[in-house]
Design an enzyme around this catalytic site. Structure first.
Site, short mmCIF file in Angstrom:
data_model
loop_
_atom_site.label_atom_id
_atom_site.label_comp_id
_atom_site.label_asym_id
_atom_site.label_seq_id
_atom_site.Cartn_x
_atom_site.Cartn_y
_atom_site.Cartn_z
N HIS A 69 -4.07 4.11 -8.76
CA HIS A 69 -5.11 5.10 -8.44
C HIS A 69 -6.28 5.03 -9.40
O HIS A 69 -7.44 5.17 -9.01
CB HIS A 69 -4.49 6.51 -8.40
N ASP A 144 -9.49 7.92 12.38
CA ASP A 144 -9.50 6.49 12.13
C ASP A 144 -10.72 6.14 11.27
O ASP A 144 -11.86 6.40 11.67
CB ASP A 144 -9.56 5.75 13.47
N GLY A 145 -10.47 5.55 10.11
CA GLY A 145 -11.56 5.24 9.18
C GLY A 145 -12.56 4.25 9.74
O GLY A 145 -13.74 4.24 9.36
N ASP A 163 -8.43 2.59 0.58
CA ASP A 163 -7.10 2.75 -0.01
C ASP A 163 -6.10 2.76 1.14
O ASP A 163 -5.55 3.80 1.50
CB ASP A 163 -7.06 4.07 -0.79
N PRO A 170 -2.25 0.33 11.91
CA PRO A 170 -3.58 0.97 11.93
C PRO A 170 -4.52 0.45 10.85
O PRO A 170 -5.73 0.63 10.94
CB PRO A 170 -3.27 2.46 11.72
#
Ligand code: SAM
Length: 290
Positions: A69, A144-145, A163, A170
């Protein structure tokens, strides 16, 4: 020693012909569900603490998630001259969002994960990762990005952080030139993109080199891979790949990073510089890709 498979969680990595096992604690599997998108599990392990597993792949552990992260967020945020508007695609565990919000320069941070259930499970089992979720600068969306970036007004973002899960299911479309082109459009003139890019040992051919080619093909001026340890991921060694619009990638805010205004467990200005150093075998290949 033979493993008792009821007492160990094992993830197999076909690309590296290896497997990684974690000894389960007394509570074993803490959570299991099949969401609309994927299977989500949480395990109690003896030494790595709680772990999040999606579709059988380890996403994070309490013990070592700080490495991932921090390195997915701070090197990119300190490489951008003024990162005010940040979009995180995926990242439903909220650990990257928490790190992004440590930066005073950030005015808005949206996290867009396709699967709301990942965030709800993490709020329950990994509350420390979700500690930034109530920050007034944070926005959590579930979509959905790929479509989200298409719908983002041109030139409105400073940094996009991808990320995501691996390029299967997906997450697949998040590793394509078409997606990077939409990111290019959504980013402001000095905008940057950073994406988790898997293992330098196992995924150079299949992911890292094609990612550089696709990012350059989409029009990004400069691309660069950085390196960090990640014990629970295949081969234990991981990367993030940055792309910058219109200029070479540089340590733009090194003075702020030197006098780090917030607490970290891995990232420092020296780690930043070290992470950008290229191993010889990577340099040979990536120089060719650029
Ligand atoms: N650190 C992790 C790793 O590399 O193994 C990634 C963690 S995060 C939990 C990955 C997230 O990406 C998941 O919650 C998944 O739902 C999300 N995701 C996958 N495809 C996506 C897409 N097209 N749009 C938005 N989120 C997506």
């Amino acid at each position: 020693m033979t493993l008792d498979h009821d007492k160990w969680f094992t993830e197999v990595c076909r690309e590296s012909g290896s497997a990684f096992s974690l000894e389960l604690g007394p509570r074993g599997r803490l959570h299991h569900e099949v969401s609309d998108f994927q299977t989500i599990d949480v395990y109690d392990t003896v030494w790595f603490g709680r772990t999040l597993v999606i579709d059988g792949f380890l996403m994070l552990s309490e013990r070592d998630n700080f490495l991932y992260h921090e390195m997915l967020s701070h090197p990119a945020l300190f490489s951008h001259p003024n990162p005010r508007n940040v979009l995180i695609i995926g990242g439903g565990d909220c650990g990257t969002l928490r790190e992004v919000l440590k930066h005073d320069a950030v005015e808005q941070a949206a996290q867009v994960d396709i699967d709301e259930r990942v965030t709800r499970v993490c709020e329950e089992w990994f509350p420390e990762l979700c500690s930034g979720n109530g920050d007034p600068r944070a926005r959590l969306a579930f979509a959905d990005g790929i479509q989200w970036v298409k719908d983002t007004p041109a030139g409105s973002l400073d940094l996009i952080i991808v990320d995501s899960t691996d390029p299967v299911g997906p997450g697949e479309g998040l590793f394509t030139e078409a997606f990077y082109r939409d990111c290019q459009t959504a980013l402001a003139a000095d905008g940057m993109l950073v994406q988790q890019s898997e293992s330098p040992l196992a995924h150079l051919d299949s992911i890292i080199e094609p990612m550089h080619v696709a990012m350059r093909g989409a029009g990004f001026e400069d691309t660069h891979t950085l390196y960090f340890p990640q014990p629970i991921y295949p081969t234990g060694w991981w990367t993030a790949t940055l792309a910058r619009k219109g200029a070479a990638i540089a340590f733009e805010r090194s003075a702020t990073a030197e006098a780090l205004p917030f607490a970290t467990d891995y990232y420092t200005a020296d780690i930043h510089r070290a992470a950008f150093a290229q191993p010889a075998f990577m340099q040979r290949r990536l120089d060719g890709a650029r």
